[in-house]
Write a protein that holds these residues in place. Sequence first.
Motif, mmCIF file in Angstrom:
data_model
loop_
_atom_site.group_PDB
_atom_site.id
_atom_site.type_symbol
_atom_site.label_atom_id
_atom_site.label_comp_id
_atom_site.label_asym_id
_atom_site.label_seq_id
_atom_site.Cartn_x
_atom_site.Cartn_y
_atom_site.Cartn_z
ATOM 1 N N ILE A 72 0.527 -2.236 -0.727
ATOM 2 C CA ILE A 72 1.011 -3.801 -1.164
ATOM 3 C C ILE A 72 2.522 -4.426 -0.976
ATOM 4 C CG2 ILE A 72 1.059 -4.887 -2.675
ATOM 5 C CD1 ILE A 72 -1.637 -4.298 -3.687
ATOM 6 N N ILE A 73 3.304 -3.160 -1.548
ATOM 7 C CA ILE A 73 4.513 -2.813 -1.012
ATOM 8 C C ILE A 73 5.512 -2.756 -0.238
ATOM 9 C CG2 ILE A 73 6.629 -2.301 -1.871
ATOM 10 C CD1 ILE A 73 5.157 -1.358 -4.920
ATOM 11 N N ALA A 74 4.455 -2.032 1.207
ATOM 12 C CA ALA A 74 5.066 -1.857 2.009
ATOM 13 C C ALA A 74 4.960 -3.343 3.206
ATOM 14 C CB ALA A 74 3.763 -0.937 2.895
ATOM 15 N N TYR A 75 3.669 -3.944 2.603
ATOM 16 C CA TYR A 75 3.251 -5.125 3.200
ATOM 17 C C TYR A 75 4.364 -6.401 3.105
ATOM 18 C CZ TYR A 75 0.009 -9.022 5.138
ATOM 19 O OH TYR A 75 -0.011 -9.898 5.304
ATOM 20 N N ARG A 76 4.364 -6.226 1.607
ATOM 21 C CA ARG A 76 5.970 -6.568 1.171
ATOM 22 C C ARG A 76 7.020 -6.249 2.483
ATOM 23 N NH1 ARG A 76 5.149 -6.800 -5.233
ATOM 24 N NH2 ARG A 76 6.793 -4.726 -5.358
ATOM 25 N N ARG A 77 7.573 -5.242 2.138
ATOM 26 C CA ARG A 77 8.619 -4.876 2.627
ATOM 27 C C ARG A 77 8.323 -5.793 4.137
ATOM 28 N NH1 ARG A 77 8.473 0.463 2.886
ATOM 29 N NH2 ARG A 77 7.145 -0.083 4.416
ATOM 30 N N ASP A 78 6.796 -4.930 4.808
ATOM 31 C CA ASP A 78 7.048 -5.759 6.270
ATOM 32 C C ASP A 78 7.368 -7.570 6.469
ATOM 33 O OD1 ASP A 78 7.193 -3.200 7.075
ATOM 34 O OD2 ASP A 78 5.442 -2.415 6.709
ATOM 35 N N HIS A 79 6.323 -7.838 5.782
ATOM 36 C CA HIS A 79 5.782 -9.332 6.418
ATOM 37 C C HIS A 79 5.962 -9.896 5.005
ATOM 38 C CE1 HIS A 79 2.845 -6.465 7.843
ATOM 39 N NE2 HIS A 79 2.622 -7.754 8.838
ATOM 40 N N GLY A 80 7.272 -9.805 4.450
ATOM 41 C CA GLY A 80 8.124 -10.145 3.642
ATOM 42 C C GLY A 80 6.728 -10.973 2.086
ATOM 43 N N PRO A 81 7.270 -12.005 1.417
ATOM 44 C CA PRO A 81 6.083 -12.089 0.099
ATOM 45 C C PRO A 81 5.244 -13.265 0.739
ATOM 46 C CG PRO A 81 8.113 -13.893 0.357
ATOM 47 C CD PRO A 81 8.523 -12.618 1.955
ATOM 48 N N PHE A 82 3.838 -12.521 -0.115
ATOM 49 C CA PHE A 82 2.832 -13.239 0.406
ATOM 50 C C PHE A 82 3.002 -14.797 -0.215
ATOM 51 C CE2 PHE A 82 1.891 -9.065 -0.564
ATOM 52 C CZ PHE A 82 0.616 -8.054 -0.255
ATOM 53 N N ARG A 83 1.846 -15.548 1.147
ATOM 54 C CA ARG A 83 1.897 -17.089 0.575
ATOM 55 C C ARG A 83 0.824 -17.050 -0.282
ATOM 56 N NH1 ARG A 83 4.334 -15.533 4.528
ATOM 57 N NH2 ARG A 83 2.508 -15.572 6.355
ATOM 58 N N GLU A 84 0.126 -16.345 0.037
ATOM 59 C CA GLU A 84 -1.452 -16.233 -0.896
ATOM 60 C C GLU A 84 -1.960 -15.001 -1.059
ATOM 61 O OE1 GLU A 84 -4.133 -17.656 3.318
ATOM 62 O OE2 GLU A 84 -3.528 -19.149 2.139
ATOM 63 N N LEU A 85 -2.972 -15.754 -1.319
ATOM 64 C CA LEU A 85 -3.619 -14.403 -1.969
ATOM 65 C C LEU A 85 -4.867 -13.717 -0.861
ATOM 66 C CD1 LEU A 85 -5.028 -14.792 -5.933
ATOM 67 C CD2 LEU A 85 -3.124 -13.398 -5.251
ATOM 68 N N GLU A 86 -4.941 -14.556 -0.141
ATOM 69 C CA GLU A 86 -6.214 -13.992 0.768
ATOM 70 C C GLU A 86 -4.969 -12.812 1.716
ATOM 71 O OE1 GLU A 86 -9.202 -16.204 2.464
ATOM 72 O OE2 GLU A 86 -10.358 -17.264 0.681
ATOM 73 N N GLU A 87 -4.143 -13.052 1.471
ATOM 74 C CA GLU A 87 -4.118 -11.767 2.631
ATOM 75 C C GLU A 87 -3.638 -10.584 2.412
ATOM 76 O OE1 GLU A 87 0.890 -12.887 3.514
ATOM 77 O OE2 GLU A 87 0.513 -15.077 2.613
ATOM 78 N N LEU A 88 -4.450 -10.287 1.063
ATOM 79 C CA LEU A 88 -4.648 -9.227 0.447
ATOM 80 C C LEU A 88 -5.471 -8.297 1.309
ATOM 81 C CD1 LEU A 88 -4.463 -8.790 -3.779
ATOM 82 C CD2 LEU A 88 -3.421 -7.656 -2.577
ATOM 83 N N LYS A 89 -5.938 -9.053 2.001
ATOM 84 C CA LYS A 89 -7.083 -8.524 3.253
ATOM 85 C C LYS A 89 -6.566 -7.798 4.516
ATOM 86 C CE LYS A 89 -10.414 -12.207 2.118
ATOM 87 N NZ LYS A 89 -10.934 -13.231 2.859
ATOM 88 N N ASN A 90 -4.807 -8.240 4.622
ATOM 89 C CA ASN A 90 -4.793 -7.818 5.478
ATOM 90 C C ASN A 90 -4.442 -6.541 5.290
ATOM 91 O OD1 ASN A 90 -4.713 -10.197 6.896
ATOM 92 N ND2 ASN A 90 -2.452 -11.466 6.083
ATOM 93 N N ILE A 91 -4.294 -5.812 4.280
ATOM 94 C CA ILE A 91 -4.769 -4.460 3.684
ATOM 95 C C ILE A 91 -5.274 -3.614 4.085
ATOM 96 C CG2 ILE A 91 -2.878 -3.038 2.035
ATOM 97 C CD1 ILE A 91 -1.862 -5.528 1.258
ATOM 98 N N LYS A 92 -4.982 -2.399 4.897
ATOM 99 C CA LYS A 92 -6.197 -1.850 5.364
ATOM 100 C C LYS A 92 -6.544 -0.638 3.399
ATOM 101 C CE LYS A 92 -7.464 2.681 8.049
ATOM 102 N NZ LYS A 92 -7.406 3.764 8.630
ATOM 103 N N GLY A 93 -8.008 -1.235 3.644
ATOM 104 C CA GLY A 93 -8.563 -1.269 2.501
ATOM 105 C C GLY A 93 -9.006 -1.829 1.606
ATOM 106 N N ILE A 94 -8.019 -3.039 1.900
ATOM 107 C CA ILE A 94 -8.700 -3.888 1.420
ATOM 108 C C ILE A 94 -9.658 -5.592 2.197
ATOM 109 C CG2 ILE A 94 -8.272 -6.094 -0.368
ATOM 110 C CD1 ILE A 94 -5.926 -4.399 -1.306
ATOM 111 N N GLY A 95 -11.032 -4.963 1.861
ATOM 112 C CA GLY A 95 -12.073 -5.888 2.361
ATOM 113 C C GLY A 95 -12.316 -6.995 1.354
ATOM 114 N N GLU A 96 -13.676 -7.599 1.809
ATOM 115 C CA GLU A 96 -14.348 -8.921 1.435
ATOM 116 C C GLU A 96 -14.445 -8.211 -0.156
ATOM 117 O OE1 GLU A 96 -14.339 -12.712 0.490
ATOM 118 O OE2 GLU A 96 -13.437 -12.012 2.438
ATOM 119 N N TYR A 97 -15.418 -7.296 -0.110
ATOM 120 C CA TYR A 97 -16.150 -6.846 -1.349
ATOM 121 C C TYR A 97 -14.668 -6.239 -2.341
ATOM 122 C CZ TYR A 97 -18.274 -3.910 -4.681
ATOM 123 O OH TYR A 97 -19.140 -3.510 -5.497
ATOM 124 N N ARG A 98 -14.071 -5.424 -2.269
ATOM 125 C CA ARG A 98 -12.370 -5.312 -2.965
ATOM 126 C C ARG A 98 -11.970 -6.355 -2.924
ATOM 127 N NH1 ARG A 98 -10.411 0.356 -1.485
ATOM 128 N NH2 ARG A 98 -11.936 0.733 -3.150
#
Length: 109
Positions: A72-98
């Motif tokens: 999550i921290i690496a994603y923020r560093r590479d893509h900037g701040p999250f604009r919506e919670l659903e962006e969590l799904k872009n992180i490997k290991g976080i699918g719909e269920y998680r």
Amino acid sequence: MFGLTLEERRVILFFICAALTGAGISAALKLNSGIGQIVRVEESLGRLNLNLAGYEELSGVLGLSPGLASSIIAYRRDHGPFRELEELKNIKGIGEYRYEKLKGFFYVE
């Protein structure tokens, strides 16, 4: 009074007070937008701001491994701040269920 028991009168009085309190809060929100800010702050209590949470805070969330906290921290560093919670799904290991399990722990601002 209308043949009501004491208990019935108390219940009616309770509902009248609750309705008046709600009307007062609603009127205050309409008159002063600053109160709306206070109410929104309370909505986020107990949740972490996904854009500000550090490694220790993230890894302390139930269901979020230390590896995912780092991702999550690496994603923020590479893509900037999250604009919506659903962006969590872009992180490997976080699918719909998680995501469904985790979304209640965070908010995005």
